[in-house]
Design a protein around this motif. Structure first.
Motif, PDB file in Angstrom:
ATOM      1  N   ASN A 229       0.678  -1.311  -0.080  1.00  0.00           N
ATOM      2  CA  ASN A 229      -0.081  -0.122  -0.060  1.00  0.00           C
ATOM      3  C   ASN A 229       0.748   1.358   0.147  1.00  0.00           C
ATOM      4  N   ASN A 230       2.049   1.180  -0.071  1.00  0.00           N
ATOM      5  CA  ASN A 230       3.055   2.233   0.117  1.00  0.00           C
ATOM      6  C   ASN A 230       3.240   2.795  -1.617  1.00  0.00           C
ATOM      7  N   TYR A 231       2.245   3.061  -2.095  1.00  0.00           N
ATOM      8  CA  TYR A 231       2.414   3.148  -3.531  1.00  0.00           C
ATOM      9  C   TYR A 231       3.288   3.982  -4.169  1.00  0.00           C
ATOM     10  N   LEU A 232       3.505   5.329  -3.752  1.00  0.00           N
ATOM     11  CA  LEU A 232       4.432   6.295  -4.232  1.00  0.00           C
ATOM     12  C   LEU A 232       5.730   6.370  -3.279  1.00  0.00           C
ATOM     13  N   ASN A 233       5.777   5.253  -2.533  1.00  0.00           N
ATOM     14  CA  ASN A 233       7.245   5.148  -1.714  1.00  0.00           C
ATOM     15  C   ASN A 233       7.181   6.408  -0.854  1.00  0.00           C
TER      16      ASN A 233
ATOM     17  N   GLU B 242       8.251   6.210   8.556  1.00  0.00           N
ATOM     18  CA  GLU B 242       8.977   7.538   8.371  1.00  0.00           C
ATOM     19  C   GLU B 242       8.829   8.187   6.927  1.00  0.00           C
ATOM     20  N   SER B 243       8.631   9.824   6.819  1.00  0.00           N
ATOM     21  CA  SER B 243       8.503  10.362   5.662  1.00  0.00           C
ATOM     22  C   SER B 243       9.298  11.514   5.949  1.00  0.00           C
ATOM     23  N   GLY B 244       9.787  12.059   4.684  1.00  0.00           N
ATOM     24  CA  GLY B 244      10.429  13.444   4.584  1.00  0.00           C
ATOM     25  C   GLY B 244       9.437  14.609   4.683  1.00  0.00           C
ATOM     26  N   GLU B 245       8.288  14.152   4.384  1.00  0.00           N
ATOM     27  CA  GLU B 245       7.237  15.076   4.357  1.00  0.00           C
ATOM     28  C   GLU B 245       5.899  14.985   5.241  1.00  0.00           C
ATOM     29  N   TYR B 246       5.156  15.993   5.752  1.00  0.00           N
ATOM     30  CA  TYR B 246       4.027  15.760   6.482  1.00  0.00           C
ATOM     31  C   TYR B 246       3.209  14.628   6.006  1.00  0.00           C
ATOM     32  N   PHE B 247       2.646  13.688   6.565  1.00  0.00           N
ATOM     33  CA  PHE B 247       1.394  12.897   6.116  1.00  0.00           C
ATOM     34  C   PHE B 247       0.587  13.111   7.147  1.00  0.00           C
ATOM     35  N   PRO B 248      -0.716  13.377   6.647  1.00  0.00           N
ATOM     36  CA  PRO B 248      -1.954  13.577   7.347  1.00  0.00           C
ATOM     37  C   PRO B 248      -2.594  12.421   7.695  1.00  0.00           C
ATOM     38  N   GLY B 249      -3.227  12.249   8.768  1.00  0.00           N
ATOM     39  CA  GLY B 249      -4.025  10.922   9.263  1.00  0.00           C
ATOM     40  C   GLY B 249      -3.173  10.062  10.028  1.00  0.00           C
ATOM     41  N   TYR B 250      -3.486   8.764   9.818  1.00  0.00           N
ATOM     42  CA  TYR B 250      -2.868   7.620  10.395  1.00  0.00           C
ATOM     43  C   TYR B 250      -2.142   6.664   9.538  1.00  0.00           C
ATOM     44  N   PRO B 251      -0.877   6.753   9.243  1.00  0.00           N
ATOM     45  CA  PRO B 251      -0.270   5.873   8.423  1.00  0.00           C
ATOM     46  C   PRO B 251      -0.487   4.323   8.471  1.00  0.00           C
ATOM     47  N   SER B 252      -0.731   4.098   9.888  1.00  0.00           N
ATOM     48  CA  SER B 252      -1.186   2.702  10.144  1.00  0.00           C
ATOM     49  C   SER B 252      -2.459   2.111   9.411  1.00  0.00           C
ATOM     50  N   ILE B 253      -3.378   3.118   9.310  1.00  0.00           N
ATOM     51  CA  ILE B 253      -4.557   2.802   8.408  1.00  0.00           C
ATOM     52  C   ILE B 253      -4.220   2.763   7.031  1.00  0.00           C
ATOM     53  N   SER B 254      -3.647   3.651   6.478  1.00  0.00           N
ATOM     54  CA  SER B 254      -3.283   3.844   5.014  1.00  0.00           C
ATOM     55  C   SER B 254      -2.407   2.812   4.621  1.00  0.00           C
ATOM     56  N   LEU B 255      -1.479   2.449   5.295  1.00  0.00           N
ATOM     57  CA  LEU B 255      -0.577   1.229   4.879  1.00  0.00           C
ATOM     58  C   LEU B 255      -1.176  -0.343   5.154  1.00  0.00           C
ATOM     59  N   PHE B 256      -1.490  -0.125   6.497  1.00  0.00           N
ATOM     60  CA  PHE B 256      -1.951  -1.586   7.125  1.00  0.00           C
ATOM     61  C   PHE B 256      -3.349  -1.850   7.248  1.00  0.00           C
ATOM     62  N   GLY B 257      -4.125  -0.701   7.138  1.00  0.00           N
ATOM     63  CA  GLY B 257      -5.610  -0.890   7.409  1.00  0.00           C
ATOM     64  C   GLY B 257      -5.815  -1.378   8.773  1.00  0.00           C
ATOM     65  N   GLU B 258      -5.056  -0.858   9.626  1.00  0.00           N
ATOM     66  CA  GLU B 258      -5.504  -1.182  11.105  1.00  0.00           C
ATOM     67  C   GLU B 258      -5.044   0.203  11.575  1.00  0.00           C
ATOM     68  N   ASN B 259      -6.075   0.553  12.843  1.00  0.00           N
ATOM     69  CA  ASN B 259      -5.910   1.654  13.827  1.00  0.00           C
ATOM     70  C   ASN B 259      -4.501   1.037  14.817  1.00  0.00           C
TER      71      ASN B 259
END
Length: 343
Positions: free
Chosen positions: A107-111, A132-149
């Motif tokens: 799910n890390n489409y654009l790296n 980890e990201s070099g830019e601000y990411f909104p929301g919760y990466p655990s949901i967008s990456l893994f579908g889990e809160n």
């Protein structure tokens, strides 16, 4: 040596697992291992570390400015000569040894994220998943990456593994047995270096065959403080079953002489000391009384008086806006999971 220095803003979220659950998590989410390396981090303080990588020839020193719980920190890093590292080794507070797996996430489409799982071997056997990201990411990466809160860990690695935990509560709340069990489980199941600091007041009562009086409480305070200070040199994780501020609670509760300059002096000196002690505890766990049992080594007698002490403790913590968590002794697994943010 090649000159190197970087100053970046680091956006990161981390999630803690046991080793076993981390392996299951990787498999269940079809994460592929891109690379693996052995890392040793030598922390001079909570924000400053020197990193040694097994397959790398260079050491680098990194300082992270800010609080991890805010979701971002400023990272300043540069190479450090081996000779300089060797001259700083004696200042090292904590050494963290781990196997880092860099993961490919479907799910890390654009790296956008660098996703890693650190299997920590020392000073405690835990695994830390990091996005980890070099830019601000909104929301919760655990949901967008893994579908889990997932439950987030707001602590840096150094802070996670260096703790001063205290369990407080009234008599018969189970704080002594829970503290002993917590230290034992951390050592045996998580390979931690934990040390249990027992309550000095119990030793005082057993040794002198008397219940402490108003005028004895300063002795109780000093004995408890000394035990905790000595423990600082013995372990990364200290588990106390009697924070020093309980001596002030009992000081207020015990029968005392009519107010005078002498009683005022005792109150003033004790109050000042226990307030400044509180910041030394990283975690305060309050255990509710659920069943009272007499053991003949108590400040007070009976459930009614024990509940009065419990109410005084709660009022003290709330009146001073002190952060604490509330459980009872039957919730041991929840206590461990919450203290170490385990998923």
């Amino acid at each position: 040596m090649i000159e190197y220095e970087k100053n970046t803003v680091e956006y990161e979220k981390s999630y803690v697992f046991t080793h076993e659950k981390a392996k299951t998590f990787i498999e269940s989410h079809n994460l592929q291992i891109k690379s693996e390396e052995q890392i040793e981090d030598y922390y001079l303080d909570d924000q400053t570390r020197i990193r040694k990588i097994s397959n790398g020839k260079d050491l680098h020193i990194t300082k992270k400015i800010g609080n991890k719980k805010d979701g971002h920190r400023i990272e300043k890093a540069s190479f450090i000569p081996v000779a300089a590292f060797e001259s700083l080794v004696h200042l090292v507070k904590t050494v963290i040894k781990k196997t880092r797996q860099t993961l490919i996430c479907p799910n890390n489409y654009l790296n956008q994220y660098l996703v890693t799982m650190d299997f920590v071997h020392e000073p405690m056997r835990l695994a830390i998943l990091e996005a980890e990201s070099g830019e601000y990411f909104p929301g919760y990466p655990s949901i967008s990456l893994f579908g889990e809160n997932l439950k987030e860990c707001p602590l840096s690695a150094c802070s996670l593994f260096n703790r001063k935990i205290t369990l407080c509560g009234t008599s018969s709340s189970g704080k002594t047995e829970t503290a002993k069990k917590l230290s034992h489980v951390l050592n045996t199941q998580f390979s931690a270096n934990s040390y249990h600091v027992p309550e000095f007041a119990t030793t005082f009562i057993q040794k002198y065959k008397i219940n402490p009086s108003f005028w004895n409480e300063f002795l109780i305070y000093s004995g408890q403080l000394e035990r905790e200070q000595n423990a600082n040199h013995l372990a990364n994780i200290i588990v106390s079953d009697c924070p020093t501020f309980l001596t002030y609670i009992y000081l207020s509760h015990l029968p005392k002489d009519k107010f005078s300059k002498q009683t005022a002096l005792v109150f003033a000196k004790m109050y000042k000391r226990v307030l400044f002690d509180i910041s030394r505890y990283t975690d305060i766990v309050l255990l509710n009384l659920i069943d009272y049992k007499e053991n003949n080594v108590r400040y007070q007698k009976g459930k009614e008086e024990a509940l009065e002490i419990e109410n005084r403790i709660i009022s003290f913590l709330n009146d001073h806006n002190i952060v604490y968590t509330l459980y009872d002794y039957t919730q041991f697994d929840e206590i461990v999971n919450d203290l170490f943010y385990l998923n």
